[in-house]
Design a protein around this motif. Structure first.
Motif: not given
Length: 170
Positions: A36-37, A51-52, A62-64, A91-97
């Motif tokens: 959760t974020v 993100p707070v 994932f870190g921050t 195949d989707q590029d995402t920063v949360l992977i």
């Protein structure tokens, strides 16, 4: 019972950050999803969601969390005032992977005009109607707390203005 306890905490919260922390923690317990974020709409740059607060699992994996653009998928939750479902393709590029932990689905629940609660899962189609209803109960109470804080800040600004004008007058 958890929602009632959370509502009581939200009523006593004194800052946007405190509300976000309460919501992020409660979302893990209430929804039984540990990714959760809480993002808030950035006051200085209305195009960004910052993100707070986030769960321990997000931090350890994932870190921050990254800043999101308000015109991206999560921002649509604020715009539409409705939950937004995001299914992430292989195949989707995402920063949360990362290689060990691929998030497959995310739901964004709006916090009024103030932000979004994002909840992720490692499974596709992980969120059912009951999950969304519980999340909305949580976010409605959080939105009320944020709205109350905004009104209080505005009132304090008016009081300061009034007091300053009153002092100059006498």
């Amino acid at each position: 019972h958890q929602l009632l306890t959370t509502t009581q905490k939200l009523i006593c919260a004194n800052s946007r950050e405190e509300v976000a922390e309460i919501v992020a923690t409660a979302a893990v317990e209430v929804l039984d999803h540990n990714l959760t974020v809480v993002y808030t709409a950035d006051d200085t740059n209305g195009e960004l969601l910052t993100p707070v607060s986030w769960s321990e699992k997000i931090e350890s994996t994932f870190g921050t969390p990254p800043i999101q653009r308000e015109d991206a998928a999560l921002g649509n939750a604020i715009e539409s005032s409705e939950p937004v479902f995001i299914e992430i393709n292989d195949d989707q590029d995402t920063v949360l992977i990362n290689k060990e932990n691929e998030i497959k689905s995310v739901v964004g629940i709006p916090l009024g005009e103030y932000g979004v609660l994002a909840v992720g899962s490692y499974e596709k189609d992980a969120f059912d109607t009951a999950d969304i209803e519980r999340a909305q109960l949580l976010t409605v109470n959080a939105t009320s707390a944020l709205s109350r804080m905004k009104r209080r800040q505005e009132l304090e600004q008016y009081e300061t203005l009034f007091n300053t004008a009153h002092e100059k007058r006498y």
